[in-house]
Scaffold this motif. Structure first.
Motif, PDB file in Angstrom:
ATOM      1  N   GLU A 196      40.506  45.411  37.832  1.00  0.00           N
ATOM      2  CA  GLU A 196      40.586  44.198  38.545  1.00  0.00           C
ATOM      3  C   GLU A 196      40.537  44.538  40.006  1.00  0.00           C
ATOM      4  O   GLU A 196      41.250  43.709  40.787  1.00  0.00           O
ATOM      5  CB  GLU A 196      41.899  43.519  38.112  1.00  0.00           C
TER       6      GLU A 196
ATOM      7  N   GLY B  50      35.394  40.048  28.089  1.00  0.00           N
ATOM      8  CA  GLY B  50      35.080  40.038  26.553  1.00  0.00           C
ATOM      9  C   GLY B  50      33.962  38.991  26.339  1.00  0.00           C
ATOM     10  O   GLY B  50      32.988  39.194  26.691  1.00  0.00           O
TER      11      GLY B  50
ATOM     12  N   ALA C 176      36.599  25.066  27.670  1.00  0.00           N
ATOM     13  CA  ALA C 176      37.616  25.384  28.890  1.00  0.00           C
ATOM     14  C   ALA C 176      36.997  24.497  29.930  1.00  0.00           C
ATOM     15  O   ALA C 176      37.955  23.771  30.721  1.00  0.00           O
ATOM     16  CB  ALA C 176      37.320  26.820  29.430  1.00  0.00           C
TER      17      ALA C 176
ATOM     18  N   PHE D 100      29.479  34.683  27.957  1.00  0.00           N
ATOM     19  CA  PHE D 100      30.460  33.663  27.874  1.00  0.00           C
ATOM     20  C   PHE D 100      30.126  32.449  28.659  1.00  0.00           C
ATOM     21  O   PHE D 100      29.100  32.526  29.330  1.00  0.00           O
ATOM     22  CB  PHE D 100      31.840  34.286  28.021  1.00  0.00           C
TER      23      PHE D 100
ATOM     24  N   THR E 197      35.072  33.206  38.921  1.00  0.00           N
ATOM     25  CA  THR E 197      35.342  32.473  37.730  1.00  0.00           C
ATOM     26  C   THR E 197      36.464  32.896  36.860  1.00  0.00           C
ATOM     27  O   THR E 197      36.729  32.679  35.934  1.00  0.00           O
ATOM     28  CB  THR E 197      34.021  32.731  36.878  1.00  0.00           C
TER      29      THR E 197
ATOM     30  N   THR F  79      36.714  43.085  35.134  1.00  0.00           N
ATOM     31  CA  THR F  79      37.905  42.439  34.205  1.00  0.00           C
ATOM     32  C   THR F  79      37.539  43.076  32.790  1.00  0.00           C
ATOM     33  O   THR F  79      38.262  42.279  32.093  1.00  0.00           O
ATOM     34  CB  THR F  79      37.717  40.917  34.169  1.00  0.00           C
TER      35      THR F  79
ATOM     36  N   GLY G 101      29.708  42.730  38.713  1.00  0.00           N
ATOM     37  CA  GLY G 101      30.872  43.350  39.688  1.00  0.00           C
ATOM     38  C   GLY G 101      32.163  42.694  38.812  1.00  0.00           C
ATOM     39  O   GLY G 101      33.214  43.652  38.385  1.00  0.00           O
ATOM     40  N   GLY G 102      32.259  41.347  38.664  1.00  0.00           N
ATOM     41  CA  GLY G 102      33.569  40.848  38.339  1.00  0.00           C
ATOM     42  C   GLY G 102      33.861  41.008  36.807  1.00  0.00           C
ATOM     43  O   GLY G 102      34.819  41.245  36.294  1.00  0.00           O
TER      44      GLY G 102
ATOM     45  N   SER H 217      35.818  40.145  45.621  1.00  0.00           N
ATOM     46  CA  SER H 217      35.445  38.826  45.106  1.00  0.00           C
ATOM     47  C   SER H 217      34.137  38.706  44.338  1.00  0.00           C
ATOM     48  O   SER H 217      33.065  39.211  45.039  1.00  0.00           O
ATOM     49  CB  SER H 217      35.844  37.834  46.173  1.00  0.00           C
ATOM     50  N   GLY H 218      33.801  38.365  43.229  1.00  0.00           N
ATOM     51  CA  GLY H 218      32.673  38.225  42.687  1.00  0.00           C
ATOM     52  C   GLY H 218      32.094  36.605  42.710  1.00  0.00           C
ATOM     53  O   GLY H 218      32.170  35.930  43.661  1.00  0.00           O
ATOM     54  N   GLY H 219      32.107  36.307  41.481  1.00  0.00           N
ATOM     55  CA  GLY H 219      31.764  34.650  41.074  1.00  0.00           C
ATOM     56  C   GLY H 219      32.785  33.857  41.091  1.00  0.00           C
ATOM     57  O   GLY H 219      32.791  32.516  40.998  1.00  0.00           O
TER      58      GLY H 219
HETATM   59  C1  LIG Z   1      34.545  28.377  31.630  1.00  0.00           C
HETATM   60  C2  LIG Z   1      34.922  29.892  31.648  1.00  0.00           C
HETATM   61  C3  LIG Z   1      34.841  30.659  30.346  1.00  0.00           C
HETATM   62  C4  LIG Z   1      35.332  31.944  30.383  1.00  0.00           C
HETATM   63  N1  LIG Z   1      35.265  32.891  29.332  1.00  0.00           N
HETATM   64  C5  LIG Z   1      35.598  34.104  29.293  1.00  0.00           C
HETATM   65  C6  LIG Z   1      35.402  34.763  28.296  1.00  0.00           C
HETATM   66  O1  LIG Z   1      34.803  34.188  27.098  1.00  0.00           O
HETATM   67  N2  LIG Z   1      35.549  36.214  28.343  1.00  0.00           N
HETATM   68  C7  LIG Z   1      35.932  36.586  29.571  1.00  0.00           C
HETATM   69  O2  LIG Z   1      36.387  37.736  29.245  1.00  0.00           O
HETATM   70  N3  LIG Z   1      36.235  35.941  30.455  1.00  0.00           N
HETATM   71  C8  LIG Z   1      35.772  34.532  30.460  1.00  0.00           C
HETATM   72  N4  LIG Z   1      36.053  33.776  31.698  1.00  0.00           N
HETATM   73  C9  LIG Z   1      37.001  34.409  32.849  1.00  0.00           C
HETATM   74  C10 LIG Z   1      35.927  34.940  33.838  1.00  0.00           C
HETATM   75  O3  LIG Z   1      34.426  34.352  33.490  1.00  0.00           O
HETATM   76  C11 LIG Z   1      35.594  36.595  33.870  1.00  0.00           C
HETATM   77  O4  LIG Z   1      36.804  37.201  33.983  1.00  0.00           O
HETATM   78  C12 LIG Z   1      34.357  37.233  34.714  1.00  0.00           C
HETATM   79  O5  LIG Z   1      34.312  38.506  34.327  1.00  0.00           O
HETATM   80  C13 LIG Z   1      34.979  37.125  36.125  1.00  0.00           C
HETATM   81  O6  LIG Z   1      33.794  37.408  36.943  1.00  0.00           O
HETATM   82  P1  LIG Z   1      33.510  37.001  38.253  1.00  0.00           P
HETATM   83  O7  LIG Z   1      32.451  37.528  39.080  1.00  0.00           O
HETATM   84  O8  LIG Z   1      33.719  35.441  38.539  1.00  0.00           O
HETATM   85  O9  LIG Z   1      35.013  37.787  38.898  1.00  0.00           O
HETATM   86  P2  LIG Z   1      35.895  37.234  40.021  1.00  0.00           P
HETATM   87  O10 LIG Z   1      36.801  35.972  39.455  1.00  0.00           O
HETATM   88  O11 LIG Z   1      35.248  37.042  41.207  1.00  0.00           O
HETATM   89  O12 LIG Z   1      36.765  38.377  40.084  1.00  0.00           O
HETATM   90  C14 LIG Z   1      37.676  38.820  38.838  1.00  0.00           C
HETATM   91  C15 LIG Z   1      38.465  40.019  39.206  1.00  0.00           C
HETATM   92  O13 LIG Z   1      37.404  41.208  39.648  1.00  0.00           O
HETATM   93  C16 LIG Z   1      37.632  41.723  41.032  1.00  0.00           C
HETATM   94  N5  LIG Z   1      36.246  41.944  41.431  1.00  0.00           N
HETATM   95  C17 LIG Z   1      35.273  41.173  41.499  1.00  0.00           C
HETATM   96  N6  LIG Z   1      34.077  41.469  42.180  1.00  0.00           N
HETATM   97  C18 LIG Z   1      34.415  42.972  42.022  1.00  0.00           C
HETATM   98  C19 LIG Z   1      33.779  44.190  42.503  1.00  0.00           C
HETATM   99  N7  LIG Z   1      32.326  44.044  42.963  1.00  0.00           N
HETATM  100  N8  LIG Z   1      34.515  45.207  42.511  1.00  0.00           N
HETATM  101  C20 LIG Z   1      35.781  45.353  42.187  1.00  0.00           C
HETATM  102  N9  LIG Z   1      36.413  44.290  41.821  1.00  0.00           N
HETATM  103  C21 LIG Z   1      35.840  43.203  41.860  1.00  0.00           C
HETATM  104  C22 LIG Z   1      38.387  40.628  41.677  1.00  0.00           C
HETATM  105  O14 LIG Z   1      39.101  41.189  42.905  1.00  0.00           O
HETATM  106  C23 LIG Z   1      39.207  39.983  40.703  1.00  0.00           C
HETATM  107  O15 LIG Z   1      40.565  40.840  40.359  1.00  0.00           O
HETATM  108  C24 LIG Z   1      35.804  32.373  31.649  1.00  0.00           C
HETATM  109  C25 LIG Z   1      36.107  31.698  32.816  1.00  0.00           C
HETATM  110  C26 LIG Z   1      35.499  30.424  32.783  1.00  0.00           C
HETATM  111  C27 LIG Z   1      35.481  29.548  33.853  1.00  0.00           C
END
Ligand SMILES: Cc1cc2nc3c(=O)[nH]c(=O)nc-3n(C[C@H](O)[C@H](O)[C@H](O)COP(=O)(O)OP(=O)(O)OC[C@H]3O[C@@H](n4cnc5c(N)ncnc54)[C@H](O)[C@@H]3O)c2cc1C
Length: 463
Positions: free
Chosen positions: A201, A151, A328, A134, A75, A148, A143-144, A71-73
Motif C-alpha cells: 500500500e 483481487g 458498487a 474488476f 479508485t 493493493t 501500480g495501484g 497515488s495511482g488511479g
Molecule cells: C467500483 C469499484 C470496484 C472495485 N472493485 C475491486 C475489486 O473487485 N477488487 C479489488 O481488489 N479492488 C477493487 N476496487 C478497489 C480499487 O480499484 C483497487 O484497490 C485498485 O487496485 C486501486 O488501484 P489505483 O490505481 O486506483 O490505486 P490508488 O487508489 O491510487 O492507490 C491505492 C494504494 O496504492 C498505493 N499506490 C498507488 N500507486 C502506487 C505506486 N505506483 N507505488 C506504490 N504505491 C502506490 C496508494 O498509496 C494507496 O495506498 C474497486 C474500486 C471501485 C471504485
C-alpha cells in the motif's frame, strides 16, 4: 523559508513547472480516493514522468522530511491514496507506458501509471491477457493494483495480483532505485522482496515499472445469471458448479437490494423474471454453450435455482456483467457509504452470512445494508448507506460501533477484515482482529527498515 517551500524550490529545479500543481482544485481532486469519507488536505501534487524523477523527488523529500503519498488511479476504497494532513501527493499517472510484450515468455513491461484496462486492450490482439480484472479497471493503475495486491472477479481461477507480477522497479524513500526479481520465473536467492512490496500500500516504496506475467486469453466464455431463494442455496449451487465446471472463472453474488440499486441507477430492467433473495453471476471459460447447458441441466435438477438467464452473444454477456460490476458504483453514487470488505473460508460462508444478516437486522434496523461480492473466494462486500434522515456524524459513529461486533464474528470464523481493499486509513482500527501482535511488530520493523523516517504514506496501515 519553511521546509515545504525549500522542498518545492528544489523540486522546481529538475521537474518542469507543469508537473507541479498547488491550485485548490488540483489539491482537493488528487488528495481523495473513491472511499470519499475523509477530508482531503494536500500541500502539492507532483507528476514525475520517469523513475529518475521519482528518485530525485523522494531523495529531496527525505532530506527535507516531507511526507509523501503515492497515488495511482485513486479508485481505492480504504483511503490508502488519500492525503489528510498536508502531505505531498506523488501521482504516478504519467508513467503510463505499455510494452514491449514478449509472446514466448508471456511477459509485458508496464509503467506504474498504465491503466489496467489499457493493459488488457494492449494484450488482446496477441491472444493474451493480464488476468487482474474488476469494475474500476477503466481508472485503476498497474501500480495501484500491485500496491493493493488487488483481487477482483477472476480470483477463483487466477488468484490475486501477486500471481501476475514477475519483477518490479521501485524507489525507496532515500531515492535508491531497486529492481526486484527482474524478469525471472525462478529465483530462489533469499527473501522475495518483490512479493513483500506487493500489497504494501505504498508504505515501503514507490513502484514505477513492472514486468507483468500474462495468461492466454480464453477462446470462448459463457456468462449466466441466476436467482436463488437464499444464501444456503447459493453456496450449495456454488459447490455443485465448482465440481461440474473446472473451467469456472467467476462466481459472483449480489443480494436483492444490490440488484435493485443497479437497475435503478443505470435504468436497466431486471435480468430475471423471478426475483430471489440473492443472485449469482457465473462465468465459465473455454466451454461451448451446448456443453455448458448439458452439464448445467444435472445441477438444475437439484431445485436450487429459481430462475436463470444464459447470455447468447457478446452483447448479452456484457449486459449480464453490468448487474454485478455496477453494484458498487450505484450504491456509492452521491451517498455517504460505510464499507466493509471481509472474507471467511468458503466452507464457513453460510453460517457467517446468517449470523451477520441477523446482527445487522437487530443492530441497524431499517438501515440500507447491501451484500455483494466475489463469493467464490469467500469475499463479501457489505455497504451501509447513510439513512436519509440521519446526520453524517451520527451515521459514522453508529456504523463504526457496529464494526466491532462484525470483526469479533470474523475473528471467530478466522476471517479477514480486509479481503482485497487493503487497510489504508479506514481499516487501521481493525487490523488487530486479523493479524497477531507479534505479526504487527514484524511489519512495523519492516516499515522502519525501508523508511526509517516514516515519511512514505504516513499513517497508512499503522497509526
Ligand atoms: C467500483 C469499484 C470496484 C472495485 N472493485 C475491486 C475489486 O473487485 N477488487 C479489488 O481488489 N479492488 C477493487 N476496487 C478497489 C480499487 O480499484 C483497487 O484497490 C485498485 O487496485 C486501486 O488501484 P489505483 O490505481 O486506483 O490505486 P490508488 O487508489 O491510487 O492507490 C491505492 C494504494 O496504492 C498505493 N499506490 C498507488 N500507486 C502506487 C505506486 N505506483 N507505488 C506504490 N504505491 C502506490 C496508494 O498509496 C494507496 O495506498 C474497486 C474500486 C471501485 C471504485
Amino acid at each position: 523559508m519553511k521546509k515545504l517551500d525549500k522542498f518545492l524550490t528544489e523540486v522546481g529545479g529538475f521537474l518542469p513547472a507543469e508537473q507541479v500543481r498547488t491550485d485548490p482544485d488540483s489539491l482537493s481532486y488528487h488528495a481523495q480516493d473513491w472511499s470519499r469519507v475523509l477530508t482531503p488536505n494536500a500541500s502539492a501534487i507532483l507528476f514525475p514522468a520517469s523513475t529518475e524523477e521519482v528518485s530525485k523527488i523522494l531523495k529531496s523529500a527525505n532530506e527535507h522530511r516531507i511526507d509523501i503519498v503515492p497515488s495511482g488511479g485513486r479508485t481505492g476504497l480504504s483511503g490508502g491514496a488519500v492525503a489528510t494532513r498536508g502531505e505531498v501527493v506523488l501521482s504516478l499517472t504519467k508513467l503510463n507506458h505499455i510494452g514491449p510484450i514478449h509472446e514466448g515468455a508471456l511477459t509485458l513491461q508496464a509503467g506504474a501509471g498504465a491503466i489496467t484496462e489499457a493493459v488488457h486492450k494492449f494484450c488482446e490482439p496477441h491472444g493474451l491477457t493480464w488476468p487482474v480484472d474488476f469494475a474500476s479497471k477503466g481508472s485503476s493503475t498497474v501500480g495501484g493494483n500491485i500496491a493493493t495486491n488487488a483481487g477482483g472477479i477472476r480470483v477463483i481461477r487466477y488468484g490475486n495480483t501477486r500471481n501476475w507480477v514477475l519483477g518490479l522497479t521501485l524507489v525507496t524513500m532515500d531515492g535508491t532505485i531497486h529492481t526486484f526479481n527482474s524478469e525471472l520465473e525462478k529465483n530462489n536467492t533469499g527473501y522475495d522482496l518483490r512479493q513483500l512490496m506487493i500489497g504494501s500500500e505504498g508504505t515501503l516504496g514507490v513502484i514505477t515499472e513492472a514486468t507483468l506475467k500474462l495468461a492466454p486469453l480464453p477462446k470462448e466464455t459463457q456468462v449466466l445469471f441466476f436467482s436463488l431463494k437464499g444464501f444456503p442455496e447459493l453456496i450449495g449451487f456454488f459447490n455443485a458448479c465448482r465440481k461440474t465446471f473446472p473451467e469456472l472463472s467467476a462466481f459472483e453474488c449480489l443480494d436483492h437490494k444490490s440488484l435493485e440499486s443497479v437497475t435503478e441507477h443505470f435504468k436497466i430492467p431486471f435480468p430475471v423474471e423471478t426475483a430471489g433473495e440473492v443472485y449469482a453471476l457465473m462465468e465459465v471459460e473455454n466451454t461451448s454453450l451446448s456443453s455448458l447447458e448439458a452439464r448445467l441441466e444435472k445441477i438444475l435438477e437439484d431445485g436450487l435455482i429459481l430462475d436463470a438467464v444464459i447470455a447468447q452473444n457478446e452483447r448479452e454477456k456484457k449486459s449480464l456483467w453490468q448487474y454485478r460490476e455496477g453494484v458498487a458504483e450505484s450504491i456509492l453514487h452521491g451517498s455517504l457509504v460505510h464499507q466493509e470488505d471481509v472474507s471467511v473460508p468458503v466452507a464457513k460462508l453460510p453460517e457467517f452470512y446468517s449470523t451477520i444478516l441477523k446482527r445487522y437486522q437487530d443492530a441497524l434496523p431499517g438501515w440500507p445494508v447491501y451484500f455483494f461480492g466475489h463469493i467464490g473466494d469467500g469475499n463479501l462486500h457489505i455497504f451501509i448507506k447513510k439513512p436519509e434522515t440521519m446526520g453524517h456524524f451520527e451515521f459514522q459513529e453508529s456504523a463504526r460501533k457496529s464494526d466491532h461486533e462484525l470483526f469479533e464474528i470474523l475473528k471467530h470464523h478466522k476471517g479477514s477484515v480486509s479481503a482485497e481493499h487493503g487497510i489504508g486509513l479506514l481499516k487501521r482500527h481493525a487490523l488487530h482482529f486479523t493479524r497477531s501482535g507479534p505479526e504487527l511488530e514484524i511489519m512495523k520493523g519492516i516499515k522502519k527498515t525501508f523508511d526509517p523516517n516514516g515519511l512514505l504514506n504516513p499513517g497508512k496501515i499503522f497509526s
